[in-house]
Design an enzyme around this catalytic site. Structure first.
Site, PDB file in Angstrom:
ATOM      1  N   HIS A  65       0.962  -1.283   0.018  1.00  0.00           N
ATOM      2  CA  HIS A  65      -0.199   0.022   0.097  1.00  0.00           C
ATOM      3  C   HIS A  65       0.654   1.205   0.055  1.00  0.00           C
ATOM      4  O   HIS A  65       2.098   1.261   0.241  1.00  0.00           O
ATOM      5  CB  HIS A  65      -0.811   0.124   1.314  1.00  0.00           C
ATOM      6  CG  HIS A  65      -0.270   0.043   2.516  1.00  0.00           C
ATOM      7  ND1 HIS A  65       0.297   1.025   3.075  1.00  0.00           N
ATOM      8  CD2 HIS A  65       0.140  -1.137   3.250  1.00  0.00           C
ATOM      9  CE1 HIS A  65       1.012   0.824   4.123  1.00  0.00           C
ATOM     10  NE2 HIS A  65       0.898  -0.544   4.266  1.00  0.00           N
ATOM     11  N   GLU A 155      -2.713  -7.147   6.885  1.00  0.00           N
ATOM     12  CA  GLU A 155      -1.523  -6.844   7.705  1.00  0.00           C
ATOM     13  C   GLU A 155      -1.400  -7.865   8.622  1.00  0.00           C
ATOM     14  O   GLU A 155      -2.211  -8.357   9.273  1.00  0.00           O
ATOM     15  CB  GLU A 155      -1.824  -5.678   8.180  1.00  0.00           C
ATOM     16  CG  GLU A 155      -0.386  -4.868   9.159  1.00  0.00           C
ATOM     17  CD  GLU A 155       0.771  -4.959   8.438  1.00  0.00           C
ATOM     18  OE1 GLU A 155       1.435  -6.152   8.075  1.00  0.00           O
ATOM     19  OE2 GLU A 155       1.516  -3.875   8.102  1.00  0.00           O
TER      20      GLU A 155
END
Length: 345
Positions: A65, A155
């Site tokens: 990201h 994550e």
């Protein structure tokens, strides 16, 4: 993936009906992967020969990201849950630029007719979804097969609300303990992430087997996985069968940096088709890991069993070249000086 039972048979899985095992391939195809027969029921990661490699995605691209508020200021985690941390303005700009670069990668080396498409998987976190939206601006709608939120590429879980001073101390402890096995209090270790990524890969192969990602055999499919730094490294570790020590060598991706796994002419994915040796060295890959990528870039499927690297030198300091290293217990000892059998006293 095993194809021994009806539950794993692509047709049976699609229809819900029991199906007999597929007929054995012709003798020529069984002994010659390049014989031209269509290996509809091959084990995708082991016996998939180049003649049917178009059923596989041309590329699998892993993207971290863009810059998030948490990357900019760790105190953001004290008031905002990790999954809600947004991109910064710079992060959105990075994602748009990454979209253009990925578009160039998949379009510049596509088939002569330019028939290519992309399919996206994305972590459910706010920053990865926002990154995907910005990346998507680079792709015309008719080039996008679809997109799917995939929770298993999220994550690493660091816990809930994070106290900044405590997290700094915990991360320092992780450096001493080892990044792969250290488990964050109320969170996950990289080993935990490995387990869920392995589960995701099983689902990914089922999607490929079922043709859910590529209905047009003349079209090059590109999978883009918008995820996180550690999760992407774990994905590559699982795919290429890297050891824990090899994983520990690798640096994190920069924001919106990506790695391209591309099919080589032999039907095997490699990072060296797109990336250079220098790039992989800078990332932290050892000479042995790079040599394995070089083999994969030009591997001949017929020689998989004989030539595929399994990092043997990682486990054995001086592997013997011959299996004839010692006499069996029932053999009589030999006097090497005169070549005669020496009788035991």
């Amino acid at each position: 993936m095993s194809h021994d039972t009806a539950s794993h048979h692509p047709v049976a899985a699609a229809t819900g009906q029991a199906a007999a095992a597929p007929p054995p391939p012709p003798a020529a195809a069984a002994h010659d992967p390049g014989g031209g027969s269509e290996c509809r029921f091959c084990e995708m990661t082991r016996q998939h020969h180049p003649q049917c490699s178009r059923r596989l995605p041309k590329r699998i691209i892993l993207v971290r990201h863009g810059e998030s508020q948490g990357n900019l200021d760790m105190s953001a985690y004290t008031t905002t849950p990790d999954y809600r941390i947004p991109l910064t303005a710079l992060g959105a700009e990075q994602a748009r630029a990454a979209g253009l670069r990925i578009h160039d990668v998949v379009s510049s080396s596509s088939s002569p007719g330019g028939n290519w498409k992309v399919y996206f998987y994305v972590s459910p976190y706010a920053r990865t979804r926002a990154t995907l939206r910005e990346i998507g601006r680079a792709f015309p709608r008719d080039r996008v097969i679809g997109a799917r939120e995939e929770c298993r590429v999220r994550e690493q879980d660091f816990g809930n609300f994070q106290v900044e001073e405590r997290m700094r101390a915990v991360k320092e402890t992780r450096q001493r303990f080892g990044r792969f096995f250290f488990r964050f209090p109320e969170g996950e270790s990289a080993a935990d992430v490995f387990d869920r990524v392995a589960s995701f890969l099983e689902s990914l192969w089922r999607d490929i087997d079922m043709g859910r990602l590529d209905q047009d055999p003349s079209c090059e499919t590109n999978l883009v996985i918008v995820s996180h730094g550690l999760t992407s490294r774990v994905f590559l570790m699982k795919w290429f069968k890297w050891t824990v020590a090899q994983f520990e060598r690798l640096n994190n991706f920069d924001n919106c940096e990506f790695r391209v796994m591309q099919l080589g002419p032999g039907g095997e994915y490699s990072l060296l088709v797109h990336h250079t040796k220098e790039e992989l060295q800078q990332w932290g890959m050892s000479p042995e890991m790079i040599a394995d990528q070089q083999w994969r870039a030009s591997a001949n499927r017929r020689s998989w069993a004989e030539e595929c690297s399994s990092f043997i030198d990682t486990f054995f300091e001086e592997p013997n070249d011959s299996s004839e290293t010692s006499s069996s217990d029932d053999e009589e000892p030999v006097d090497k000086e005169n070549g005669k059998t020496k009788l035991l006293e």
